[in-house]
Write a protein that holds these residues in place. Sequence first.
Motif, mmCIF file in Angstrom:
data_model
loop_
_atom_site.group_PDB
_atom_site.id
_atom_site.type_symbol
_atom_site.label_atom_id
_atom_site.label_comp_id
_atom_site.label_asym_id
_atom_site.label_seq_id
_atom_site.Cartn_x
_atom_site.Cartn_y
_atom_site.Cartn_z
ATOM 1 N N MET A 1 0.853 -1.177 0.000
ATOM 2 C CA MET A 1 0.000 0.000 0.000
ATOM 3 C C MET A 1 0.892 1.231 0.000
ATOM 4 N N THR A 2 0.546 2.186 -0.840
ATOM 5 C CA THR A 2 1.326 3.422 -0.883
ATOM 6 C C THR A 2 1.016 4.259 0.357
ATOM 7 N N PRO A 3 1.897 5.171 0.714
ATOM 8 C CA PRO A 3 1.567 6.080 1.813
ATOM 9 C C PRO A 3 0.433 7.015 1.372
ATOM 10 N N LEU A 4 -0.306 7.510 2.331
ATOM 11 C CA LEU A 4 -1.334 8.500 2.050
ATOM 12 C C LEU A 4 -0.632 9.758 1.551
ATOM 13 N N HIS A 5 -1.080 10.265 0.404
ATOM 14 C CA HIS A 5 -0.426 11.441 -0.165
ATOM 15 C C HIS A 5 -1.423 12.265 -0.975
ATOM 16 N N VAL A 6 -0.988 13.435 -1.375
ATOM 17 C CA VAL A 6 -1.814 14.341 -2.159
ATOM 18 C C VAL A 6 -0.927 14.987 -3.224
ATOM 19 N N HIS A 7 -1.500 15.202 -4.403
ATOM 20 C CA HIS A 7 -0.779 15.828 -5.525
ATOM 21 C C HIS A 7 -1.323 17.230 -5.762
ATOM 22 N N SER A 8 -0.506 18.068 -6.364
ATOM 23 C CA SER A 8 -0.968 19.392 -6.778
ATOM 24 C C SER A 8 -1.656 19.322 -8.143
ATOM 25 N N ALA B 1 -6.819 15.840 -3.543
ATOM 26 C CA ALA B 1 -7.591 14.806 -2.849
ATOM 27 C C ALA B 1 -6.624 13.801 -2.228
ATOM 28 N N PRO B 2 -6.596 13.679 -0.912
ATOM 29 C CA PRO B 2 -5.717 12.682 -0.293
ATOM 30 C C PRO B 2 -6.083 11.287 -0.792
ATOM 31 N N VAL C 1 -9.689 7.326 -2.156
ATOM 32 C CA VAL C 1 -9.656 8.756 -2.462
ATOM 33 C C VAL C 1 -10.628 9.445 -1.511
ATOM 34 N N ASN C 2 -10.105 10.335 -0.669
ATOM 35 C CA ASN C 2 -10.933 10.961 0.364
ATOM 36 C C ASN C 2 -11.679 9.897 1.164
ATOM 37 N N ASP C 3 -10.997 8.802 1.477
ATOM 38 C CA ASP C 3 -11.533 7.701 2.282
ATOM 39 C C ASP C 3 -12.577 6.850 1.554
#
Length: 114
Positions: free
Chosen positions: A1-8, A43-44, A24-26
């Motif tokens: 599983m990837t770490p929780l992250h967010v992109h611009s 979106a986290p 995506v957003n839980d």
Amino acid sequence: MTPLHVHSEDEVVYVVEGALTLFVNDEPIRLKAGDAFSAPRAAPHTLLVESREVRYLSATVVRSAARYEDFLRAVAVPSEESSLSWQASGDASRLSAIAAPNGIDVLGEPGAVV
């Protein structure tokens, strides 16, 4: 599983082989071979491999293709370590340093969802 992250920027994920779940957003979004999803910017999100192996394409706007590839390689290798040892080992700061040049913020360890 990837770490929780967010992109611009938006990120599109297309599954070539296997199955995975994007959170995506839980919200869980299950994808199998041939499926695609676009995670909106800011979106986290995190990704969980659901099959023994998975091949997928990830596309987003990046400032440095080499650093984005480094980020993908860093999160692609499964780890037997717990999330606690992931944080203690310094992987969180190393991964954040790899991700930052492309506007990616690491928000949490693998397994974390919003």
